[in-house]
Write a protein that holds these residues in place. Sequence first.
Motif, PDB file in Angstrom:
ATOM      1  N   UNK A 192     -29.828  27.661  -6.079  1.00  0.00           N
ATOM      2  CA  UNK A 192     -29.773  26.896  -7.320  1.00  0.00           C
ATOM      3  C   UNK A 192     -28.306  26.747  -7.709  1.00  0.00           C
ATOM      4  N   UNK A 193     -27.858  25.510  -7.783  1.00  0.00           N
ATOM      5  CA  UNK A 193     -26.466  25.236  -8.142  1.00  0.00           C
ATOM      6  C   UNK A 193     -26.432  24.304  -9.347  1.00  0.00           C
ATOM      7  N   UNK A 194     -25.366  24.405 -10.105  1.00  0.00           N
ATOM      8  CA  UNK A 194     -25.198  23.545 -11.284  1.00  0.00           C
ATOM      9  C   UNK A 194     -23.812  22.918 -11.245  1.00  0.00           C
ATOM     10  N   UNK A 195     -23.638  21.847 -11.989  1.00  0.00           N
ATOM     11  CA  UNK A 195     -22.333  21.206 -12.072  1.00  0.00           C
ATOM     12  C   UNK A 195     -21.401  22.081 -12.911  1.00  0.00           C
ATOM     13  N   UNK A 196     -20.102  21.855 -12.747  1.00  0.00           N
ATOM     14  CA  UNK A 196     -19.141  22.628 -13.528  1.00  0.00           C
ATOM     15  C   UNK A 196     -19.219  22.292 -15.013  1.00  0.00           C
TER      16      UNK A 196
END
Length: 328
Positions: free
Chosen positions: A133-137
Motif C-alpha cells: 500500500x503506497x500513497x502520494x507524498x
Amino acid sequence: MIRISRRAALGIGTTFATGIGARCLFAQANPIRGPITLVVPFAAGGATDIVSRLVAKRLSELIGQSVIVENVAGAGGITGATRIARGAPDGSVLLMGTVSTHAINPLMAAKPPYDPLSDFTPVSLVAVVPNVIVVSQKTPAKDIQGLIAWLKTEPGKHTYGSSGNGTPPHLSGELFKSMAGVSMTHVPYRGGGPAMTDLVGGQIPILFDVLSGAAGFIRDSAVRALGITTKVRSPSFPDLPTVAEQGLANYETYTWNAVFAPPGMPEAMSRYLSARFKEAVDDAEIQKRLRELSADPIGSTPEQLTEQVKSEMAKWRPVIESVGLKQN
C-alpha cells in the motif's frame, strides 16, 4: 485456510514428497522427451514473464533440454491457461500460473472456461510476491492507522488506484476496505504503470500495487510506502512493517507464480518436474535474482500447490461476490 508464508516456505523442502525421499526424486531419470514450452499467460516484460525466464533458463540447464518461454496473453490470463487445460499431459507444455489464472478469473467468470483444480496437474509453487500500500507524498497518512483515521474522517471522499478491475491489487483494496471499515472509491487503470504515474503526480492519493512494480518508486521516495501485505516483512524492505503488524491482524494478500501441467499427467512425471523446479528455485543465483524483484523463492510439492489454490479461492470468493465482480 492454508497459506504459504516465508516461515512455512523454510519447511517445504523437508517434506518435499510424500513417501519418497528427495534424493530418490533428484536421481530419477528424466521421463520427458523433447523440448518443453513454458506458457506465460501475459505479455512479455511483466513480473510473471521475468520470473518465468529466470527459472526456465536454470531448469533447462538442470534437465539438459530446451525450455522455451512463450507469451500467450489475452483475457487476463485466461487464454494461456485454457491452452494448458486442453494440452497433452506429456510434459511438452506447462503453464506459469498466478492467483489470477487459478483463483480470481475462474471465480469472476459466469461460465469459467476451466476448473482451476480438476483441469490442471499441479507441479510447484515457484515464488510469492507481496503487494504494498503506497500513497502520494501529498497524502497526510504516515502509516496504516493514520490512513484508516484519515479515510474515516472523510468517508467516501477519497479514491484508490489499482492495475485494473479484478486484479489482485484491486481485490487487495476491497479486502482492506472491508477489514478496516473504511469507504473509498476504486479507480481502475490499464496496468500498474499508469496508476503509479498518477499516484506520483498526486491525481490519486492511494495505490495498491505489486511490490516488484512499486519498489523503485519507494526507494526513490517518489511515493510513501505504508505497509507490506504479507504476514511477514519483505527482505527487500525489512524496515517496512506489514499491514497485519499495524492493526489488521488477519490481513494478507499477495500474488504468486506457480507451474501447472495439463490434466492427467502421470504422477512420476509431475513429481520429477516438481523436484526439478524446486532445485532451480533453490539455486543461489536464482534466489538472488528473484529477491531483487521483491519475489520470495518458494518451491513446493504438488500437494502444497493444490492447497494453495484451494485457500486462495476460499479467500477471494466472498470478496468478489461482495464487490459485485461476478459476471452474469
